[in-house]
Write a protein that holds these residues in place. Structure first.
Motif, short mmCIF file in Angstrom:
data_model
loop_
_atom_site.label_atom_id
_atom_site.label_comp_id
_atom_site.label_asym_id
_atom_site.label_seq_id
_atom_site.Cartn_x
_atom_site.Cartn_y
_atom_site.Cartn_z
N SER A 135 0.75 -1.21 0.02
CA SER A 135 -0.08 -0.13 0.09
C SER A 135 0.89 1.30 -0.10
CB SER A 135 -0.94 -0.10 1.18
OG SER A 135 -0.11 0.47 2.44
N THR A 191 -6.28 -2.06 4.18
CA THR A 191 -4.92 -1.51 3.75
C THR A 191 -3.94 -2.31 2.91
OG1 THR A 191 -5.26 0.15 5.59
CG2 THR A 191 -3.14 0.10 4.45
N ASN A 202 -5.07 -4.19 -0.36
CA ASN A 202 -5.55 -3.21 -1.53
C ASN A 202 -5.04 -3.84 -2.68
OD1 ASN A 202 -5.34 -0.53 -2.95
ND2 ASN A 202 -3.27 -0.95 -2.95
#
Length: 205
Positions: free
Chosen positions: A142, A171, A174
């Motif tokens: 990320s 996160t 991703n």
């Protein structure tokens, strides 16, 4: 439109649907494998950050509350290391040899980076994820940084220092399609706790 024409038109649709059905369990397996790989990368980074936080607290009696302070400490600061000068006989402990004047002790200051991330430490890490101090604050896979907090809480009428570093599954996953994969993207991976005097990770260590 005759029956033969309809059949010819349906065949591509049937083939595509069959392919999707065939690929479905494989895609889920691949998703799980990629999730586990990424999760392992995040856990390794959280362990590395914890190592730096422990050293920071050993010197300053508090944990770092931001990555600027923590990374500056690792890159630019030093730690006092007490070394024994001379050889301790096999028949004596180091303290006995010190009292007898056979050895002496000296305090030297060693760069934090060389102290906490020495070769033994690096050899014990997960070799799949090379150590990179410059990216230590970044969540793998990320463009975001880990969340970092520090402070103190009262435990048994004693004030103790605490820290927490975390990120969400959303996160570090991703770019992956987590739809119907049994993953709550709001769940977090973290080390430390702002509500408990713990420096453990929540991944079951």
């Amino acid at each position: 439109m005759n029956r033969k024409t309809v059949q010819l038109l349906l065949w591509p649709v049937i083939i595509i649907l069959a392919w999707l059905v065939y690929r479905s369990p494989i895609s889920l397996k691949e998703f799980q494998e990629e999730t586990n790989f990424r999760k392992s990368a995040v856990i390794q980074d959280l362990k590395d950050i914890r190592t730096a936080q422990i050293a920071f607290k050993d010197k300053y009696r508090v944990y770092a509350g931001d990555f600027n302070s923590l990374l500056s400490f690792v890159k630019n600061d030093s730690l006092a290391v007490v070394k024994a000068i001379g050889e301790t006989p096999d028949s004596l402990t180091e303290d006995q040899a010190l009292l007898a004047g056979i050895i002496s002790r000296d305090t030297v200051f060693v760069p934090v980076y060389q102290t906490i991330y020495n070769q033994d430490y690096l050899d014990a890490r997960d070799s799949r994820f090379p150590f990179d101090l410059e990216k230590l604050s970044m969540v793998p896979f990320s463009d975001e940084t880990f969340n970092i907090e520090s402070g103190n809480i009262e435990k048994g009428k004693v004030v103790v220092q605490v820290f927490e570093v975390s990120t969400t599954f959303g996160t570090f996953l991703n770019g992956l399609d987590a739809t119907n994969k049994g993953i709550d993207l709001d769940n977090t991976l973290r080390v430390g706790s702002m509500s408990d005097a713990s420096i453990n990770g929540n991944w079951g260590e």
